[in-house]
Motif scaffolding. Sequence first.
Motif, PDB file in Angstrom:
ATOM      1  N   ILE A 112       0.866  -1.266  -0.057  1.00 28.95           N
ATOM      2  CA  ILE A 112       0.126   0.064   0.150  1.00 28.95           C
ATOM      3  C   ILE A 112       0.913   1.351  -0.085  1.00 28.95           C
ATOM      4  N   LEU A 169       0.951   3.818  -3.113  1.00 24.79           N
ATOM      5  CA  LEU A 169       0.600   5.250  -3.067  1.00 24.79           C
ATOM      6  C   LEU A 169       1.668   6.095  -3.400  1.00 24.79           C
ATOM      7  N   THR A 185      -2.380  -5.745  -4.687  1.00 18.96           N
ATOM      8  CA  THR A 185      -2.505  -4.345  -4.037  1.00 18.96           C
ATOM      9  C   THR A 185      -1.850  -3.389  -4.398  1.00 18.96           C
ATOM     10  N   THR A 205      -3.544  -0.143  -6.090  1.00 23.45           N
ATOM     11  CA  THR A 205      -3.346   1.163  -5.329  1.00 23.45           C
ATOM     12  C   THR A 205      -2.721   2.307  -6.171  1.00 23.45           C
ATOM     13  N   ALA A 240      -8.831   6.672  -3.653  1.00 22.48           N
ATOM     14  CA  ALA A 240      -8.204   5.319  -3.952  1.00 22.48           C
ATOM     15  C   ALA A 240      -8.682   4.094  -3.199  1.00 22.48           C
ATOM     16  N   ILE A 296      -7.704   0.207  -3.658  1.00 23.91           N
ATOM     17  CA  ILE A 296      -7.068  -0.585  -2.711  1.00 23.91           C
ATOM     18  C   ILE A 296      -7.641  -1.856  -2.180  1.00 23.91           C
TER      19      ILE A 296
END
Length: 262
Positions: free
Chosen positions: A89, A93, A147, A151, A185, A189
Amino acid sequence: MKKLFSLSNALATVYFLSSLLILGGLWWLVSILTKNEIPNPVQTWTVFSDMLQDPFYDYGPNDKGIGLQLWSSIKRVFSGFLIGSLVAIPIGLLMGASKTGMRLFNPLVQILRPVSPLAWFPLGLLAFKASEGATVFIIAITSLWPTLINTAFGVSSIPQDFKNVGKAFGFSRWKYITKVLIPYALPHIITGLRLSIGIAWMVIVAGEMLSGGIGIGFFVWDSWNGLSLEKILSAILIIGIVGLLLDKLFSGIQQLVAYDGK
């Protein structure tokens, strides 16, 4: 509205039961074509129901009930999944919010993502000196990619209007992250997490076959060594049911955070 909801649930139940009937029919056909070398559903159900009589017995390291085997696997899956998510994550980002981050990490993602879980296992053994740590390691390293990618996509697809609103109200970087970036987002996610938990649950079987000890994967391998195809098929059913429940769990979370378009 309630009638429509009830009708929708009824149709979903009918389709689910129909799919089970199709699976059972195909299974029975394969059993007939192999002259019962593959046990039919009735034979498998007899063994499966016996396994469920006392699922948590413990008669030693290599003789444990299916409940203990399953619980051990679930703990490993969620340990590896959590570690992978904590890595995926933040990097996702960063990749989505920064062109520099994307250019820096994207080549690494594309190189490492296709690597087979089994190829990571020796490195896990070398790093952790134990099969338990190696199994959790391969779950983490192979489940984090969906993921991370989802993300990054979610962050990179934030509309310019949303960004302009943050600038117009003078949002600080932290407030922009918490009020704009993460809320927008989040559905992406959760989609990534849903895909990742599915991969983690698939990888656990291969990992436990290599590591041995206790777990649903070890149970499958041990049943093969004991020439019990009924137990193998029972374990496959359990793996499929647990995988379905995990997917439903994350699907429910996904619906909670999805935009309703209002």
